[in-house]
Design a protein around this motif. Structure first.
Motif, PDB file in Angstrom:
ATOM      1  N   ARG A 533       0.765  -1.253  -0.091  1.00 25.54           N
ATOM      2  CA  ARG A 533      -0.030   0.086   0.055  1.00 25.54           C
ATOM      3  C   ARG A 533       0.861   1.296   0.022  1.00 25.54           C
ATOM      4  NH1 ARG A 533      -4.196  -1.916   4.881  1.00 25.54           N
ATOM      5  NH2 ARG A 533      -5.126  -3.682   3.575  1.00 25.54           N
ATOM      6  N   LEU A 534       2.137   1.354   0.114  1.00 29.22           N
ATOM      7  CA  LEU A 534       2.899   2.319   0.267  1.00 29.22           C
ATOM      8  C   LEU A 534       3.348   2.727  -1.047  1.00 29.22           C
ATOM      9  CD1 LEU A 534       5.331   1.174   3.208  1.00 29.22           C
ATOM     10  CD2 LEU A 534       3.854   3.165   3.383  1.00 29.22           C
ATOM     11  N   VAL A 649       9.614  -1.969  13.085  1.00 31.26           N
ATOM     12  CA  VAL A 649      10.173  -0.649  12.447  1.00 31.26           C
ATOM     13  C   VAL A 649       9.887   0.209  13.672  1.00 31.26           C
ATOM     14  CG1 VAL A 649      10.175   0.633  10.327  1.00 31.26           C
ATOM     15  CG2 VAL A 649       9.854  -1.941  10.124  1.00 31.26           C
ATOM     16  N   MET A 650      10.515   0.862  14.136  1.00 26.83           N
ATOM     17  CA  MET A 650      10.445   1.601  15.446  1.00 26.83           C
ATOM     18  C   MET A 650      10.716   3.191  15.070  1.00 26.83           C
ATOM     19  SD  MET A 650      13.173   0.584  18.028  1.00 26.83           S
ATOM     20  CE  MET A 650      12.921   1.911  19.362  1.00 26.83           C
ATOM     21  N   ALA A 651      10.065   3.974  16.106  1.00 24.53           N
ATOM     22  CA  ALA A 651      10.666   5.447  15.860  1.00 24.53           C
ATOM     23  C   ALA A 651      10.275   6.014  14.788  1.00 24.53           C
ATOM     24  CB  ALA A 651      12.107   5.365  16.395  1.00 24.53           C
ATOM     25  N   CYS A 652       8.939   5.537  13.996  1.00 25.24           N
ATOM     26  CA  CYS A 652       8.185   5.976  12.825  1.00 25.24           C
ATOM     27  C   CYS A 652       7.633   7.436  13.631  1.00 25.24           C
ATOM     28  CB  CYS A 652       7.378   5.090  12.215  1.00 25.24           C
ATOM     29  SG  CYS A 652       8.243   3.707  11.594  1.00 25.24           S
ATOM     30  N   ASP A 653       8.226   8.420  14.113  1.00 32.27           N
ATOM     31  CA  ASP A 653       7.435   9.597  14.489  1.00 32.27           C
ATOM     32  C   ASP A 653       7.355  10.582  13.278  1.00 32.27           C
ATOM     33  OD1 ASP A 653       8.091   8.418  16.898  1.00 32.27           O
ATOM     34  OD2 ASP A 653       9.738   9.614  17.197  1.00 32.27           O
ATOM     35  N   ASP A 654       6.347  11.490  13.614  1.00 36.09           N
ATOM     36  CA  ASP A 654       6.015  12.474  12.596  1.00 36.09           C
ATOM     37  C   ASP A 654       7.360  13.450  11.908  1.00 36.09           C
ATOM     38  OD1 ASP A 654       6.402  13.936  14.867  1.00 36.09           O
ATOM     39  OD2 ASP A 654       4.552  15.367  14.456  1.00 36.09           O
ATOM     40  N   GLY A 698       5.752   4.119  16.757  1.00 36.96           N
ATOM     41  CA  GLY A 698       6.339   5.515  17.056  1.00 36.96           C
ATOM     42  C   GLY A 698       5.624   6.231  17.845  1.00 36.96           C
ATOM     43  N   VAL A 699       6.077   7.495  18.176  1.00 35.47           N
ATOM     44  CA  VAL A 699       5.315   8.390  19.162  1.00 35.47           C
ATOM     45  C   VAL A 699       4.300   9.253  18.522  1.00 35.47           C
ATOM     46  CG1 VAL A 699       5.781  10.176  20.818  1.00 35.47           C
ATOM     47  CG2 VAL A 699       7.649   8.433  20.678  1.00 35.47           C
ATOM     48  N   GLU A 704       3.128  10.436   8.591  1.00 36.97           N
ATOM     49  CA  GLU A 704       1.908  10.294   8.265  1.00 36.97           C
ATOM     50  C   GLU A 704       1.631   9.134   7.308  1.00 36.97           C
ATOM     51  OE1 GLU A 704       2.734  13.263   4.715  1.00 36.97           O
ATOM     52  OE2 GLU A 704       3.839  13.940   6.238  1.00 36.97           O
ATOM     53  N   PHE A 705       2.929   8.407   6.917  1.00 41.03           N
ATOM     54  CA  PHE A 705       2.732   7.206   6.218  1.00 41.03           C
ATOM     55  C   PHE A 705       2.085   5.863   6.777  1.00 41.03           C
ATOM     56  CE2 PHE A 705       7.209   8.614   4.311  1.00 41.03           C
ATOM     57  CZ  PHE A 705       6.453   9.503   3.500  1.00 41.03           C
TER      58      PHE A 705
END
Length: 711
Positions: A533-534, A649-654, A698-699, A704-705
């Motif tokens: 979907r990405l 998959v971590m730290a997917c912050d804005d 993420g935090v 947005e992804f």
């Protein structure tokens, strides 16, 4: 006596740990060395579905299920006593009546005396009403299904399978049947099956999917020590045709993550080296970590054949270029990205620097246009199409940028540095063939993995490394490689390093010789469909060669990916640590799990997860050092080309994805689309490193992804 091992045995072995695992491996070696040894305690299973099934006592609780014939032994399964016997009671190894392939057939369960229909009756109001899904294969005849390898006992189950329960049925089917049925769902047509009539038992092309013949103790050691690498040895018939055919020119093998592009590249290298004992083969890729991974996999494929391995050179492209430069120029020091950035900043922000262009924009122009194409003067820069760079530049602006480039190159030279572009310029003269490697020093085949990230200068360099000869691509060019020497594998959806450019303009025309793999062996259906979907359904390069993602099928099912947001970093660390702890409690090993982050600035957060678990992390880098008992930590760029059973998959912050630093460096909003596209590709690469389990966290509010992954 023939000695074979089934994938079902390897799967059972993976569930054992400690002394049980060691004892099972020891028993397997004993069986191969001397199946009649007096110390082996075995007996025929009276209640087994197959009269050739025997039980081998490993220790007080572990049993190996052995398929025993007069002239052959097959390690079929291993487990704890009761589970091993139950497995044997419901399985039979037999030859398919139509295809001729040997299969492990799962027999239907027989209802016991207390399992009739009557106890299932309840008031209709108490029964949850499930939505109805139409059967997928009602239009297929018995002959259709038998022709693709469906066992006769499964014809009815397959015919009435619907979307929600298909993978439950698929667990009982051979892989070739699952592939064909998924292809039918995607295209409405059953694929043509190769005619393998007359083959002996265990010699059918599909037998290699589930049975491996073991010739030496070293073969058995590799099979038992590296179970995740068994896919390297087997080739799907479609893959084999690509490996062993004469393509008549340069070829590119495409496909989404997990479809076996690297496997095809590895087998192509080995096949050419085996076919011609004098052949010299280059297997290369875009970075040292990826080259190390290729070397590891090639070792698994070639095994103890040292002569074969010696004729296949595995090197990263930058290292190859540096070696060539040292041979011609003497010692060289290549400036790293930070050194270049600092030099550009000093010149661009100085009194003569262009005021209307940010240093970040000039840095991107340096890497993505000037260095990528190994441009040497302002005239060449003015004439070069800036594909992928959205901000338009006039001649005056280009001249201003070039003045900075000239000054930076001089500054670097004063410090004793050079650049990869300067190296490519030195080793690939503008007027071929002067200065190119002699034909004796070139390779009979140049095979490139992750080719989507090869730049223009690198592509020219690769062509210069291939032997010339009759039947050139372009007879007007004396340096042109022979038609079948260039072989590329890559996925446009994983392009994270390079801007697009025309291959055909450089004499490497793959139009009409691009093939897309559609069967995903590595990633579960749930993870693959969510990650897809990405990306767009179809991606195309500058030459108009398109790669469609529709019709791709995964061969196994799994839990859906988890998308989780935490209130703060501490909460995310606790969240991931709990997730990993559950995996470890379920029997997964630390080295089968990876924590993937956008860049090194986020590494402390991943290290905090490892610390909370009491684990020592393995920081993956140039050596791709996955280590026993250590959880892996890698950036998205380094993780490319790797795979794990479970990935967080971590730290997917804005402000981390897309990278706030990259966005801040944009001088014109027109370049924003390119940044967003490559950041999406990075997240796609990270998610598709997972085979069975995926957590993206993420935090809050998060990247947005993540909305696309949840859609």
């Amino acid at each position: 006596m023939d000695f074979r091992i089934a994938d079902s045995f390897v799967d059972g072995l993976r569930r054992l740990h400690g002394p049980d695992l060691k004892a099972a491996k020891t028993a397997a070696f004993d069986l191969q060395l001397d199946p009649a040894a007096p110390g082996l305690r075995m007996h025929r299973l009276d209640r087994a579905a197959d009269r050739h099934f025997w039980s081998v006592r490993v220790n007080a609780d572990i049993r190996i299920i052995l398929h025993r014939l007069d002239d052959a032994l097959l390690l079929a399964y291993v487990d704890h006593h009761d589970a091993a016997y139950r497995w044997a009671e419901r399985r039979r190894i037999e030859r398919h009546p139509v295809t001729g392939a040997m299969q492990i057939v799962v027999l239907p369960e027989v209802a016991g005396p207390d399992e009739g229909a009557a106890p299932q009756l309840r008031q209709a109001a108490d029964v949850p009403q499930e939505p109805w899904h139409p059967p997928l294969f009602l239009d297929l005849t018995d002959d259709d299904m038998l022709g693709i390898g469906v066992p006769p006992s499964e014809l009815q189950a397959v015919r009435h399978a619907s979307s929600p329960d298909f993978f439950d049925v698929a667990e009982r089917l051979p892989q070739e049947a699952v592939e064909a049925l998924l292809d039918y769902v995607s295209t409405g047509r059953l694929p043509a099956r190769p005619d393998a009539g007359g083959t002996a038992a265990f010699e059918h092309p599909d037998d290699g999917r589930r049975f491996r013949t073991i010739h030496t103790p070293e073969d058995l050691r590799r099979a038992l020590d590296y179970p995740w690498d068994r896919w390297i040895v087997f080739l799907h018939p479609d893959q084999r045709r690509l490996v062993e055919r004469d393509h008549g020119g340069p070829v590119r093998i495409a496909g989404s993550a997990g479809t076996g592009k690297t496997v095809v590249a590895l087998h192509r290298a080995a096949w050419i080296a085996r076919r011609d004992a004098r052949a010299r083969v280059l297997l290369t890729t875009v970075s040292a970590p990826l080259a190390a991974a290729l070397a590891h996999k090639l070792e698994r494929l070639t095994g103890h054949d040292s002569d074969l391995a010696a004729r296949i050179t595995v090197r990263a492209l930058p290292d190859l270029a540096e070696d060539a430069a040292r041979a011609r120029l003497g010692p060289v020091r290549i400036a790293d990205a930070e050194t270049v950035r600092a030099a550009i900043l000093a010149r661009a922000a100085g009194p003569t620097g262009p005021r209307h262009l940010r240093p970040g924009f000039i840095t991107a122009e340096w890497h993505e246009v000037i260095e990528a194409r190994a441009l040497t003067d302002a005239a060449a820069y003015r004439a070069t199409p800036r594909l992928g760079r959205r901000t338009r530049l006039g001649s005056r602006q280009r001249d201003e940028i070039w003045a900075v480039v000239d000054a930076v190159r001089a500054d670097l030279a004063d410090q004793g540095f050079t650049t990869l572009a300067a190296i490519y310029t030195a080793i690939i003269p503008a007027t071929p063939p002067q200065g190119l490697p002699t034909d004796d020093a070139r390779f009979d085949a140049v095979i490139v993995d992750e080719a989507q990230d090869v730049g223009p200068a690198e592509l020219r360099f690769l062509a210069s490394l291939a032997r010339s000869g009759s039947g050139r691509l372009d007879a007007s060019r004396p340096d042109a490689p022979r038609p079948d020497t260039l072989f590329f594998a890559g996925d446009l959806g994983q392009r994270i390093f390079r801007q697009p450019f025309s291959w055909a303009a450089l004499g490497i025309d793959i139009r009409g010789r691009s093939h897309v793999l559609k069967v995903n062996y590595r990633t579960s259906h749930q993870i693959r469909t969510r990650a897809d979907r990405l990306l767009p359904d179809v991606l195309a390069d500058v030459d108009g060669v398109s790669e469609g993602r529709d019709g791709t099928v995964s061969l196994f099912d799994g839990p859906p990916p988890e998308i989780r947001l935490a209130a703060d970093e501490a909460a995310e660390i606790r969240l991931i640590a709990g997730w990993v702890l559950d995996l470890l409690d379920d029997g997964m090993s630390p080295e089968e799990i990876a924590l993937i982050i956008r860049d090194d600035s986020l590494r402390p957060r991943a290290e905090a997860v490892a610390a909370a678990l009491g684990l020592v992390p393995a920081h993956l880098g140039a050596e791709v050092a996955v280590a026993d008992g250590r959880i892996a930590i890698a950036t998205m760029h380094v993780a490319k080309g790797l795979e794990f059973r479970a990935v967080a998959v971590m730290a997917c912050d804005d402000d981390a994805l897309p990278s706030a630093a990259r966005i801040a460096a944009i001088a014109d909003e027109a370049d924003l689309d390119h940044v967003y596209d490559t950041e999406r590709h990075l997240l796609y690469v990270a998610c598709t490193r997972a085979r069975d389990r995926l957590l993206v966290s993420g935090v809050a509010p998060g990247s947005e992804f993540l909305a696309d992954l949840e859609a």
